[in-house]
Design an enzyme around this catalytic site. Structure first.
Site, mmCIF file in Angstrom:
data_model
loop_
_atom_site.group_PDB
_atom_site.id
_atom_site.type_symbol
_atom_site.label_atom_id
_atom_site.label_comp_id
_atom_site.label_asym_id
_atom_site.label_seq_id
_atom_site.Cartn_x
_atom_site.Cartn_y
_atom_site.Cartn_z
ATOM 1 N N LYS A 136 18.151 -2.256 -19.808
ATOM 2 C CA LYS A 136 16.717 -1.990 -19.759
ATOM 3 C C LYS A 136 16.349 -0.907 -20.776
ATOM 4 O O LYS A 136 15.386 -1.033 -21.505
ATOM 5 C CB LYS A 136 16.330 -1.556 -18.342
ATOM 6 C CG LYS A 136 14.854 -1.353 -18.127
ATOM 7 C CD LYS A 136 14.532 -1.094 -16.655
ATOM 8 C CE LYS A 136 13.040 -0.801 -16.492
ATOM 9 N NZ LYS A 136 12.676 -0.533 -15.092
ATOM 10 N N GLU B 124 21.289 3.334 -4.221
ATOM 11 C CA GLU B 124 20.596 3.898 -5.384
ATOM 12 C C GLU B 124 19.078 3.953 -5.119
ATOM 13 O O GLU B 124 18.361 4.739 -5.720
ATOM 14 C CB GLU B 124 20.876 3.106 -6.656
ATOM 15 C CG GLU B 124 20.418 3.812 -7.925
ATOM 16 C CD GLU B 124 20.997 3.213 -9.199
ATOM 17 O OE1 GLU B 124 20.368 2.298 -9.770
ATOM 18 O OE2 GLU B 124 22.069 3.672 -9.633
ATOM 19 N N LYS C 194 25.538 12.134 -16.085
ATOM 20 C CA LYS C 194 25.454 11.713 -17.491
ATOM 21 C C LYS C 194 25.411 12.938 -18.396
ATOM 22 O O LYS C 194 26.097 12.996 -19.415
ATOM 23 C CB LYS C 194 24.196 10.871 -17.713
ATOM 24 C CG LYS C 194 24.225 9.485 -17.085
ATOM 25 C CD LYS C 194 22.931 8.731 -17.411
ATOM 26 C CE LYS C 194 22.874 7.357 -16.765
ATOM 27 N NZ LYS C 194 21.584 6.655 -17.045
ATOM 28 N N GLU D 226 27.887 3.265 -21.461
ATOM 29 C CA GLU D 226 28.940 2.267 -21.272
ATOM 30 C C GLU D 226 28.590 0.959 -22.000
ATOM 31 O O GLU D 226 29.427 0.351 -22.664
ATOM 32 C CB GLU D 226 29.145 1.965 -19.785
ATOM 33 C CG GLU D 226 29.549 3.150 -18.926
ATOM 34 C CD GLU D 226 28.362 3.798 -18.224
ATOM 35 O OE1 GLU D 226 27.271 3.883 -18.829
ATOM 36 O OE2 GLU D 226 28.537 4.209 -17.071
ATOM 37 N N GLY E 132 15.882 -1.812 -12.558
ATOM 38 C CA GLY E 132 17.142 -2.425 -12.981
ATOM 39 C C GLY E 132 17.831 -3.160 -11.838
ATOM 40 O O GLY E 132 18.234 -4.314 -11.977
ATOM 41 N N ARG E 133 17.874 -2.539 -10.652
ATOM 42 C CA ARG E 133 18.599 -3.151 -9.538
ATOM 43 C C ARG E 133 17.825 -4.287 -8.882
ATOM 44 O O ARG E 133 18.281 -4.866 -7.903
ATOM 45 C CB ARG E 133 19.005 -2.090 -8.529
ATOM 46 C CG ARG E 133 17.895 -1.181 -8.075
ATOM 47 C CD ARG E 133 18.435 -0.011 -7.263
ATOM 48 N NE ARG E 133 17.401 0.958 -6.931
ATOM 49 C CZ ARG E 133 17.044 1.955 -7.723
ATOM 50 N NH1 ARG E 133 17.666 2.112 -8.893
ATOM 51 N NH2 ARG E 133 16.073 2.806 -7.394
ATOM 52 N N HIS F 165 41.859 -7.163 7.422
ATOM 53 C CA HIS F 165 43.204 -6.658 7.094
ATOM 54 C C HIS F 165 43.097 -5.411 6.230
ATOM 55 O O HIS F 165 44.045 -5.030 5.549
ATOM 56 C CB HIS F 165 43.990 -7.763 6.379
ATOM 57 C CG HIS F 165 44.036 -9.028 7.164
ATOM 58 N ND1 HIS F 165 45.019 -9.311 8.087
ATOM 59 C CD2 HIS F 165 43.160 -10.068 7.226
ATOM 60 C CE1 HIS F 165 44.771 -10.475 8.660
ATOM 61 N NE2 HIS F 165 43.646 -10.955 8.155
HETATM 62 O O1 F6P Z 1 22.819 3.424 -12.329
HETATM 63 C C1 F6P Z 1 21.845 4.046 -13.100
HETATM 64 C C2 F6P Z 1 21.108 2.997 -13.890
HETATM 65 O O2 F6P Z 1 19.994 3.568 -14.519
HETATM 66 C C3 F6P Z 1 20.670 1.832 -13.020
HETATM 67 O O3 F6P Z 1 19.494 2.078 -12.311
HETATM 68 C C4 F6P Z 1 20.563 0.747 -14.050
HETATM 69 O O4 F6P Z 1 20.540 -0.543 -13.461
HETATM 70 C C5 F6P Z 1 21.834 1.003 -14.866
HETATM 71 O O5 F6P Z 1 21.950 2.424 -14.888
HETATM 72 C C6 F6P Z 1 21.847 0.392 -16.251
HETATM 73 O O6 F6P Z 1 20.716 0.833 -16.963
HETATM 74 P P1 F6P Z 1 20.270 -0.025 -18.264
HETATM 75 O O7 F6P Z 1 19.871 -1.392 -17.761
HETATM 76 O O8 F6P Z 1 19.146 0.734 -18.854
HETATM 77 O O9 F6P Z 1 21.465 -0.119 -19.185
#
Ligand code: F6P
Length: 548
Positions: free
Chosen positions: A197, A349, A508, A203, A263-264, A380
């Site tokens: 987003k 979250e 972060k 990452e 995002g979620r 288990h």
């Molecule tokens: O976990 C933190 C967060 O901001 C989430 O809310 C989001 O889905 C994820 O990192 C990835 O963010 P982006 O879609 O901006 O890479």
């Protein structure tokens, strides 16, 4: 009234056995609700009508009905980021899109159409790789909400995967995760979808960078320029078109997201592109239709017959009334094995907060710790604790009545275990029952007296059992929307902002500080912002690097 008042209603519940509630012969029928093809049995919850009533009152007094209308009409419920919360509009008919989004509806509708065309063109081979071959593999790069939704749906809908295309998801920054993909992918027929987003997540950018290097290296002799390779093989889904184009992705291959989609909660947007590429437009639309059916139920059903509202209130009863700190998500379905992880982000979250939407410190607890694993594996792993520790862990059992394989005896066993676990968690086993069982098994009195205590089970663990007739795109959509709305309701009642996630920022920031410190020579490993523990760990890391 707020959740701190619930304690006045819990005295009976804290001392009674749930099992005794079934003396009311109508209970098992009354404590059920159906919606959007799903069936919820909540009769094994530790609650009676006179306790449900104040919960519904609490929902009404908190202005839940107004909040539901506000959410669906696009009010800025995410007040710390001045954003609306409109993931629901993405799965609504175009007329609702126009009513709610006004001018922006056209961009949303056009994006959906463009996504559908991409899916058709990739699946048909009309759009193919720089080597002229059909794409065989889709590699989705993203993390958090840019990963979990695609992951849970890809795992859940394997019977709906189209032939000839395989999906792979890459989230973790650990290079091992990417290496694992490189080992199985052929760069010349791999299509990459970068989902972010913000297009600034560390990452995702690191992974996109190494995937890009891998692909350009693998196709160095293809006779195609790097720019054309990326232009052909790479797509992006983001609100940040500038950053995505700067990364090298052709602007025509960038599908927009909007800030009013969290995002979620974004699977319903172009974030779902990797899924749609694999299951096709028809099934992706069925997924959205299932979610929309749950939206309609949520918007229109009276709270007393509203599945998300009931699940939310039961969660608040267990959390704030009875004081249970966790929630176990146990899908008795291999295909739903990614659901607990997905719901960890969606729930924790969203509502893992201790400040109200108005910035006041809360004097009550909010989101539970969500964990789980697909059944029967969980039996288990952690079921011992759930049966015999002092902790009571409310549980959601989720089951498809129809098997998702042809192995019917296995499915019978799966279903039997699911129903048995909810019963065992509720009934438990008393000392007297344990001793009688031992004696009946021929164990002598002394041995039975010695062992009985070790075989007692506390019982009284409340659970929901959520059934779908079969696991398909529609029922999966309804299931995911159910939990989205449950979490929304709990956020309203807890008066938190369920749609920001400031809590991830400090990690972060310090991550960047550690990276910066690590980049210095050993003699200069210092930082005002880090403890001597972390500085010592950094030195140990750097020292070890010199050995490898
Ligand atoms: O976990 C933190 C967060 O901001 C989430 O809310 C989001 O889905 C994820 O990192 C990835 O963010 P982006 O879609 O901006 O890479």
């Amino acid at each position: 009234m707020d959740v701190t008042n619930l304690s006045q209603f819990t005295e009976q519940a804290l001392t009674r056995s749930i099992f005794s509630l079934f003396e009311d012969r109508t209970r098992s029928e009354n404590y059920t609700v159906s919606a959007a093809g799903l069936f919820l049995d909540y009769a094994k919850q530790n609650i009676i009508d006179s306790e449900l009533a104040p919960l519904f009152t609490l929902a009404k007094q908190t202005g839940l009905a107004e909040k539901i209308s506000a959410q669906f009409s696009g009010e800025q419920l995410n007040s710390t980021e001045q954003r609306a919360v409109l993931h629901t509009v993405l799965r609504a008919p175009d007329k609702i899109k126009v009513d709610v989004l006004g001018e922006q509806a056209e961009e949303v509708i056009n994006t959906e159409a463009k996504m559908a065309t991409i899916v058709d063109d990739i699946q048909s081979g009309k759009v193919c790789s720089v080597t002229g071959e059909k794409f065989t593999d889709i590699l989705a790069i993203g993390i958090g909400g840019s990963y979990y939704g695609v992951k849970v749906a890809l795992s859940a809908l394997v019977p709906y995967h189209q032939k000839g295309l395989k999906a792979h998801v890459l989230a973790n920054v650990d290079g091992d995760a990417a290496q694992e993909k490189f080992a199985k992918l052929n760069a010349s027929t791999t299509l990459v979808v970068v989902i972010s987003k913000t297009f600034s997540t560390q990452e995702t950018l690191l992974n996109a960078t190494i995937v890009k290097a891998w692909m350009l290296d693998a196709l160095a002799d293809s006779g195609t320029s790097p720019a054309d390779i990326i232009a052909n093989h790479w797509y992006a889904v983001s609100t940040n078109v500038k950053a995505a184009t700067e990364f090298g992705i052709d602007e025509n291959n960038i599908l927009p997201m909007w800030d009013w989609v969290g995002g979620r909660f974004s699977l319903w947007s172009a974030v779902g592109l990797p899924l749609a590429l694999i299951i096709g437009n028809t099934h992706f639309n069925a997924l959205k239709a299932g979610a929309h059916a749950m939206d309609e139920h949520f918007k229109h059903a009276d709270f007393e017959q509203n599945m998300p509202v009931i699940m939310a209130l039961l969660g608040i009863w267990n959390r704030n009334g009875l004081g249970y700190p966790s929630l176990a998500i146990l899908p008795y379905n291999h295909a739903l094995r990614a659901l607990p992880g997905y719901l960890q982000q969606t729930d924790m979250e969203s509502n893992g907060k201790s400040v109200s939407i108005d910035g006041q410190t809360l004097n009550y607890l909010t989101a539970p710790v969500v964990f789980g694993q697909e059944g029967t594996n969980g039996q288990h792993a952690f079921m011992q604790l759930m049966h015999q520790s002092a902790d009571i862990i409310p549980t959601d059992f989720i089951l498809s009545l129809a098997p998702t394989s042809k192995h019917l005896a296995n499915h019978d066993a799966l279903v039997a275990n699911c129903f048995a676990q909810s019963e065992a968690l509720m009934q438990g086993k008393t000392l007297a029952q344990a001793k009688t069982e031992l004696l009946n098994a021929g164990v002598n009195e002394a041995q039975a007296n010695r062992l009985a205590a070790h075989k007692t089970m506390k019982g009284n663990t409340p659970s929901n059992t959520l059934l779908m007739e079969r696991l398909d795109p529609h029922s999966l959509g309804a299931l995911l929307a159910l939990y989205e709305h449950k979490i929304f309701v709990q956020g309203v009642i807890w008066q938190v902002n369920s749609y920001d996630q400031w809590g991830v920022e400090l990690g972060k920031q310090l991550g960047n500080e550690v990276l910066n410190v690590m980049s210095h020579p050993m003699a200069e490993i210092e930082s005002e912002k880090l403890s001597s523990s972390s500085l010592g760990l950094i030195r140990r890391y750097k020292d070890n690097l010199n050995k490898v």
